[in-house]
Structures are given as structure tokens and as C-alpha cells.
Design an enzyme around this catalytic site. Structure first.
Site: not given
Ligand code: OGA
Ligand code: MN
Length: 285
Positions: A105, A107, A260, A276
């Protein structure tokens, strides 16, 4: 001034930035340089980023206004700018988004203004497993035939947050379906299938398996095979950088030209805990 040192992490994407004190204000030139480096490399890695929530927020803010996640339960108490990605339980309750991002995806592609970038800071990581992968969507776009580029270049796709809940999270009790109020805040949106990066001016493929559910003007039986092809194509190993996290790694990624995937390959009784921040973005074009 130039960035002290920048080193490519893989032919697909990613670069490590070193020699910068990221606890101090960067100054406008440095910020500009990092914006450029981000747009070119897709992700920037800063090692040994021992940042408090306040420092993480202050560093992130230099790149644009921050936004809080629509599902407020995952935000750090007292710091709504921090989205907690975690499997750590306190008093029997997980204090963050568990199973976040365990599908490809970009974000917030389901919002009219998806986030420009995210800065994920690793606090705790299993000794083995729990990597994250990023796919370079410029490369995915460039590797398409001219016929396909022209075809999808004029099309919009539908993105819907509830897709992740209805598919990937459907069997997970920790990720109950969105409430009617949450659903109302995230109605499906239309996004161009090919987007132009606002810094580099380059074109990137902009569809992802997590949130993209259809193509505007097509019935599902027409759109799904095209989307399935594009999902398969954009996750070819050549386009992917896989990051093995160390505690205090900070990764700043660009949602305009990458997607990602968080690997769920580790023992869930071992703590994986991340913070994050999310930088607001513009309407894709
Ligand atoms: C995010 C996500 C990835 C991870 O925080 O947007 O997709 O590896 N995390 O935790
Ligand atoms: Mn993400």
C-alpha cells in the site's frame, strides 16, 4: 551546504543519509536538499536516530504539516501526531495499530489528499524478521509498454480504506471492521493511475493492492485483471528494497513514488514497536 553523505541502498530504491544531526533544526537549504533526495530515492534511512516523541515531531515538521490518523485509537496519548505501529500489549490491550501495513500500500491513498511521506522510527524489533519492503513505482511505471502507459495514463482508479478491513483484516479480532463513523470519514476516492511527482516531475504508477478496488468507468470483470497485472508487475523483485530494521533506524519514505509492505514473518510474542509521523500531501495529478 550539501548532505554530509548519501549512499544508495539498492538499485531499486533507498538511500542512507549520514553525518547530519537530526536533533537540530536543518535550515531551509538542507530541507530542500532532503526533499529532492527523497523524491529521487523514494526512501531515506537515518541510523541511530535516538529521538524523543518531541524531537521526532520537530524533525518531521520541517518537511510539511503533520496529520493525525483517521482512526484516533492508534495515536500516542498526548502526541496525536504520532501513530503507534505496535504489537506490544499493556494491561491486556495493544497500544497501537497491530498488523499495520501487512499488504502492499501507499499510506492514505484512500484520502483526497494522501500523505506525502511518513517517518517511521524503530524502537523495538524482533532479532529476526519484521522487515519492511518498498517498491519503486517510477521503475514500475517505466517498465510498462508505451501502449499500457498511454492506456492507464488517462484513467482514474478507486481507492477505499475499508478494502483493507474487508480483506486483509477480515479474520483478525484485533482489527474489527471500521465503525459506520470511521467509514463515513473515508468514503471511496478517485486517484489518477499514473501520478506526477511534485518535486522530481517524474511519473509513477499509483495503484496498490491494499486500497485500490476498481477503475473508474469499468465493471469489475474488466478492471480486476488489469489491476491484478499492475499489482504483480509493480512488486517484481527488481523494484524492491527490503529493509532489516535495527532499533533507532528512522525511515522517511515518499508515498508519491513508492508503496510498502510490512512482513508478518516473526514471532508475535516478541515486541515490535514503532512510532510514525505522517506528513500531509496534495491532491495527486
Ligand atoms: C506504516 C506501515 C510498516 C511497518 O507505518 O505505514 O505500513 O513495517 N508500517 O510497520
Ligand atoms: Mn503504511
Amino acid at each position: 551546504m550539501t548532505i554530509a553523505s548519501i549512499r544508495r541502498l539498492s538499485p531499486a530504491c533507498g538511500a542512507e543519509v549520514s553525518g547530519l544531526d537530526i536533533t537540530q533544526p536543518l535550515g531551509a537549504d538542507r530541507v530542500q536538499e532532503l526533499h529532492q533526495a527523497l523524491g529521487e530515492n523514494g526512501i531515506l534511512l537515518f541510523r541511530d536516530a535516538r529521538l524523543s516523541p518531541e524531537q521526532h515531531i520537530a524533525f518531521s515538521r520541517q518537511f510539511g504539516p503533520l496529520e493525525a490518523h483517521v482512526v484516533g485509537d492508534f495515536n500516542l496519548p498526548g502526541h496525536p501526531e504520532i501513530f503507534v505501529v505496535s504489537n506490544v500489549k499493556e494491561e491486556g490491550k495493544i497500544k497501537g495499530a497491530v498488523y499495520a501495513g501487512q499488504y502492499w500500500h501507499s499510506d492514505l491513498s484512500y484520502m483526497p489528499k494522501p500523505s506525502m511521506g511518513s517517518l517511521l522510527l524503530c524502537h523495538e524489533m524482533p532479532k529476526i524478521g519484521g522487515d519492511t519492503m518498498w517498491a519503486n513505482m517510477y521503475q514500475a511505471y517505466n517498465a510498462l509498454s508505451d501502449v499500457m502507459k498511454n492506456f492507464i495514463g488517462g484513467l482514474n482508479a478507486v481507492h477505499d480504506y475499508s478494502n483493507a478491513y474487508d480483506t486483509y483484516f477480515a479474520h483478525l479480532k484485533e482489527r474489527p471492521p471500521l465503525t459506520p463513523e470511521q467509514r463515513a470519514k473515508t468514503p471511496p476516492v478517485e486517484q489518477p493511475m499514473v501520478r506526477t511527482h511534485s518535486v522530481t516531475g517524474k511519473k509513477a504508477l499509483y495503484v496498490n493492492p491494499g486500497f485500490t478496488t476498481g477503475i473508474v468507468g469499468m465493471p469489475r470483470e474488466e478492471s480486476q485483471p488489469i489491476l491484478d497485472f499492475l499489482f504483480r508487475h509493480s512488486t517484481r523483485p527488481e523494484f524492491i528494497y527490503r529493509h532489516q530494521w535495527r532499533p533507532h533506524d528512522l525511515i522517511f519514505w515518499d508515498n508519491r513514488c513508492t508503496m510498502h509492505y510490512a512482513l508478518a514473518d516473526y514471532d508475535f510474542s516478541v515486541r515490535r514497536h514503532m512510532h510514525r509521523t505522517t506528513i500531509a500531501g496534495d491532491v495527486p495529478y
